[in-house]
Design an enzyme around this catalytic site. Structure first.
Site, PDB file in Angstrom:
ATOM      1  N   GLY A 178       1.122  -0.649   0.458  1.00  0.00           N
ATOM      2  CA  GLY A 178       0.213  -0.518  -0.675  1.00  0.00           C
ATOM      3  C   GLY A 178      -0.587  -1.785  -0.868  1.00  0.00           C
ATOM      4  O   GLY A 178      -0.867  -2.190  -1.999  1.00  0.00           O
ATOM      5  N   ARG A 202      -3.782   3.693   1.435  1.00  0.00           N
ATOM      6  CA  ARG A 202      -4.575   4.911   1.586  1.00  0.00           C
ATOM      7  C   ARG A 202      -5.826   4.627   2.417  1.00  0.00           C
ATOM      8  O   ARG A 202      -6.414   3.547   2.309  1.00  0.00           O
ATOM      9  CB  ARG A 202      -4.969   5.440   0.218  1.00  0.00           C
ATOM     10  CG  ARG A 202      -3.801   5.838  -0.671  1.00  0.00           C
ATOM     11  CD  ARG A 202      -4.255   6.009  -2.108  1.00  0.00           C
ATOM     12  NE  ARG A 202      -4.822   4.773  -2.631  1.00  0.00           N
ATOM     13  CZ  ARG A 202      -5.511   4.686  -3.763  1.00  0.00           C
ATOM     14  NH1 ARG A 202      -5.726   5.767  -4.488  1.00  0.00           N
ATOM     15  NH2 ARG A 202      -5.987   3.534  -4.178  1.00  0.00           N
ATOM     16  N   PHE A 229       2.715   5.738   1.190  1.00  0.00           N
ATOM     17  CA  PHE A 229       4.102   5.240   1.172  1.00  0.00           C
ATOM     18  C   PHE A 229       5.090   6.268   0.638  1.00  0.00           C
ATOM     19  O   PHE A 229       6.297   6.056   0.685  1.00  0.00           O
ATOM     20  CB  PHE A 229       4.215   3.907   0.422  1.00  0.00           C
ATOM     21  CG  PHE A 229       3.565   3.837  -0.933  1.00  0.00           C
ATOM     22  CD1 PHE A 229       3.799   4.777  -1.924  1.00  0.00           C
ATOM     23  CD2 PHE A 229       2.709   2.778  -1.234  1.00  0.00           C
ATOM     24  CE1 PHE A 229       3.211   4.685  -3.180  1.00  0.00           C
ATOM     25  CE2 PHE A 229       2.106   2.664  -2.492  1.00  0.00           C
ATOM     26  CZ  PHE A 229       2.361   3.621  -3.460  1.00  0.00           C
ATOM     27  N   HIS A 247       6.187  -1.089 -10.158  1.00  0.00           N
ATOM     28  CA  HIS A 247       6.073  -0.978 -11.616  1.00  0.00           C
ATOM     29  C   HIS A 247       5.088   0.112 -12.047  1.00  0.00           C
ATOM     30  O   HIS A 247       5.000   0.430 -13.229  1.00  0.00           O
ATOM     31  CB  HIS A 247       5.717  -2.326 -12.259  1.00  0.00           C
ATOM     32  CG  HIS A 247       4.371  -2.870 -11.895  1.00  0.00           C
ATOM     33  ND1 HIS A 247       4.034  -4.177 -12.132  1.00  0.00           N
ATOM     34  CD2 HIS A 247       3.280  -2.308 -11.317  1.00  0.00           C
ATOM     35  CE1 HIS A 247       2.797  -4.405 -11.737  1.00  0.00           C
ATOM     36  NE2 HIS A 247       2.317  -3.271 -11.238  1.00  0.00           N
TER      37      HIS A 247
END
Length: 337
Positions: A178, A202, A229, A247
């Site tokens: 990410g 992405r 992911f 988070h």
């Protein structure tokens, strides 16, 4: 105007509580100035409210009142009926990370989410269940790279602090899960000359990542790989990084991400989680505000050390350390068990 100066102005106010309670009014005015591109229209010569009304298609009288209000807080300067850029106004010009962050915070989805905060507190259900699910994280209005640019503002100076606290001289390949536009990865590679990197995110983030890799002169040591992911994480790295990822998600989703990292990681591989950790430092206004943003827009939250430990153990990792940095984030270190 930095946060310290803003807090000083609040402290000197006749009613600091009312300044804080009514802060959303001024915030909305700033959103409008960014949305209308006022600072770009003003340029270096300044402009009158009449000129700006014509350029923006707004009604002159209410627009002038809004501009006058923002002349009292440093965004604009008013003189002889003309408005010029104030001490902090330049950051609202298009193309700056701060302008991207203001645009993100001013979106209707964000505004609606916090207008519905009482319901979130009553039910525990995040506003994303009731409003546009992509209130914060989807650049669905066609502005490519909006999120990546906004993150540069939200986390300004952070990647340098993390890289300085994160010696990886004995590692050969790091994979940023990410990793977005590659802001953190490029700093880590600069700080660790023997390290190579993969930015995994992405496919729509590839252009921004490739641009940053090229600008950093790291095309021979870093590449981009597209994917989700939630589906898989590429294998073969000896360091896996999750920076400001967990988070954003519920415990169930965070565990899914961690399990995919564990499936890719070899025994003894290092996992680095970069984000604020509740209770690891003195309370910080920035991290508290960010947790409220998470409350209103995601199912995630800022977790404690023990909450991280529990998730890591369920996923097959062992927490080894939580390291403070020079910024209001920590580095949670874990190894594949």
């Amino acid at each position: 105007m930095g946060r310290r100066q803003a807090l000083r102005l609040v402290a000197e106010s006749a009613s600091p509580l009312l300044d804080l309670a009514g802060g959303y009014i001024l915030a909305r005015a700033i959103h409008m100035v960014e949305e209308l591109g006022i600072l770009d229209l003003i340029g270096t010569a300044g402009a009158s409210s009449a000129e700006l009304a014509v350029s923006t298609g707004m009604h002159q009288v209410p627009l002038e009142r809004l501009l006058h209000a923002l002349s009292g807080c440093g965004v604009l300067v008013e003189q002889d009926g003309r408005f010029a850029c104030g001490p902090i106004g330049a950051a609202l010009r298009r193309g700056s990370p701060d302008a991207a962050a203001v645009r993100l915070l001013g979106r209707k989805g964000m505004w609606d989410a916090f207008g519905d905060l009482r319901r979130t507190l009553e039910t525990g259900e995040p506003a994303l269940k009731r409003h546009r699910p992509t209130a914060m994280y989807d650049a669905g209005d066609g502005e490519a790279g909006l999120l990546a640019d906004a993150m540069l503002a939200f986390h300004r100076g952070e990647v340098e602090g993390v890289a300085a606290s994160c010696a990886l001289g004995d590692k050969s390949l790091a994979l940023d899960v990410g990793g977005g536009s590659g802001n953190l990865m490029t700093e880590l590679l600069k700080a660790n000359g023997g390290l190579s990197g993969i930015i995994y995110d992405r496919p729509q983030t590839e252009a921004a990542a490739q641009r940053r890799i090229a600008e950093a002169g790291l095309t021979d040591r870093c590449r981009f790989e597209g994917g989700s992911f939630f589906e898989r994480v590429p294998a073969g790295a000896d360091v896996y990084i999750l920076s400001h990822v967990l988070h954003d998600w519920s415990d169930a989703d965070a565990l899914s991400i961690l399990k995919n990292c564990r499936a890719a990681a070899g025994a003894g591989s290092l996992l680095l989680i970069v984000e604020s950790v509740r209770g690891e430092a003195d309370p910080d206004a920035a991290s508290g505000l960010y947790d409220l943003i998470l409350l209103g827009t995601t199912e995630g939250r800022i977790r404690s050390r023990e909450e991280h430990r529990a998730l890591l153990e369920q996923a097959g990792f062992r927490l080894t350390d939580v390291q403070a940095t020079s910024r209001p984030v920590s580095i949670v270190r874990a190894v594949a068990a």
